[in-house]
Design a protein around this motif. Structure first.
Motif, short mmCIF file in Angstrom:
data_model
loop_
_atom_site.label_atom_id
_atom_site.label_comp_id
_atom_site.label_asym_id
_atom_site.label_seq_id
_atom_site.Cartn_x
_atom_site.Cartn_y
_atom_site.Cartn_z
N VAL A 184 0.82 -1.22 0.00
CA VAL A 184 0.00 0.00 0.00
C VAL A 184 0.85 1.27 0.00
O VAL A 184 0.57 2.21 -0.74
N GLU A 185 1.93 1.29 0.81
CA GLU A 185 2.77 2.49 0.90
C GLU A 185 3.38 2.81 -0.47
O GLU A 185 3.46 3.98 -0.86
N GLU A 186 3.82 1.77 -1.18
CA GLU A 186 4.42 1.99 -2.51
C GLU A 186 3.36 2.48 -3.50
O GLU A 186 3.59 3.38 -4.30
N TRP A 187 2.18 1.87 -3.44
CA TRP A 187 1.05 2.24 -4.30
C TRP A 187 0.73 3.72 -4.11
O TRP A 187 0.50 4.44 -5.08
N ASN A 188 0.72 4.16 -2.86
CA ASN A 188 0.36 5.55 -2.55
C ASN A 188 1.38 6.55 -3.07
O ASN A 188 1.07 7.73 -3.23
N ALA A 193 -4.58 0.58 -12.94
CA ALA A 193 -4.19 -0.59 -12.15
C ALA A 193 -5.10 -0.80 -10.95
O ALA A 193 -5.76 0.11 -10.46
N LYS A 194 -5.08 -2.06 -10.49
CA LYS A 194 -5.78 -2.44 -9.27
C LYS A 194 -4.72 -2.96 -8.31
O LYS A 194 -3.83 -3.71 -8.71
N LEU A 195 -4.80 -2.57 -7.05
CA LEU A 195 -3.82 -3.01 -6.06
C LEU A 195 -4.23 -4.34 -5.44
O LEU A 195 -5.30 -4.45 -4.86
N ILE A 196 -3.36 -5.33 -5.60
CA ILE A 196 -3.49 -6.61 -4.87
C ILE A 196 -2.07 -6.96 -4.41
O ILE A 196 -1.30 -7.54 -5.17
N GLU A 206 -0.64 8.07 -11.00
CA GLU A 206 -1.70 8.62 -10.17
C GLU A 206 -1.28 8.43 -8.71
O GLU A 206 -0.74 7.40 -8.36
N VAL A 207 -1.53 9.45 -7.90
CA VAL A 207 -1.13 9.35 -6.49
C VAL A 207 -2.37 9.27 -5.62
O VAL A 207 -3.37 9.85 -5.92
#
Length: 103
Positions: free
Chosen positions: A31-35, A42-45, A102-103
């Protein structure tokens, strides 16, 4: 790094998204990297959750796996291919992503 795993370059993925091709882009980072920035479509899994969330993926639509540098997504691609998905690893990961984030 390719052990029979299909790969796609970041530029190829960018072009496919621009052409509105039907794809599932799955980001397996934490999650931290995604943010810090991710591909809009993209979808985060996170990788550790992937085995419990494969039911969220459609086997009829190609899956592109993404992570920071390409190592985790390579493992995730191998895993999904074993389950019968049409999966490819984006080489170089987000470090090589030429598009907007996107952030």
């Amino acid at each position: 790094m390719s052990h029979g795993v299909k790969e796609i370059t970041p530029q190829e993925l960018l072009e496919k998204l621009a052409a509105k091709e039907q794809l599932q882009v799955i980001d397996v980072r934490e999650v931290e990297e995604w943010n810090e920035g991710h591909i809009k479509e993209a979808k985060l899994i996170p990788l550790g959750f992937l085995p419990h969330r494969t039911d969220e993926l459609d086997k009829d639509i190609p899956v592109i796996m993404v992570c920071r540098s390409g190592a985790r997504s390579h493992r995730a691609t191998e895993y999904l291919c074993e389950l019968g998905f049409d999966a490819a690893n984006m080489v170089g990961g987000m470090l090589a992503w030429p598009g907007e984030k996107e952030v």
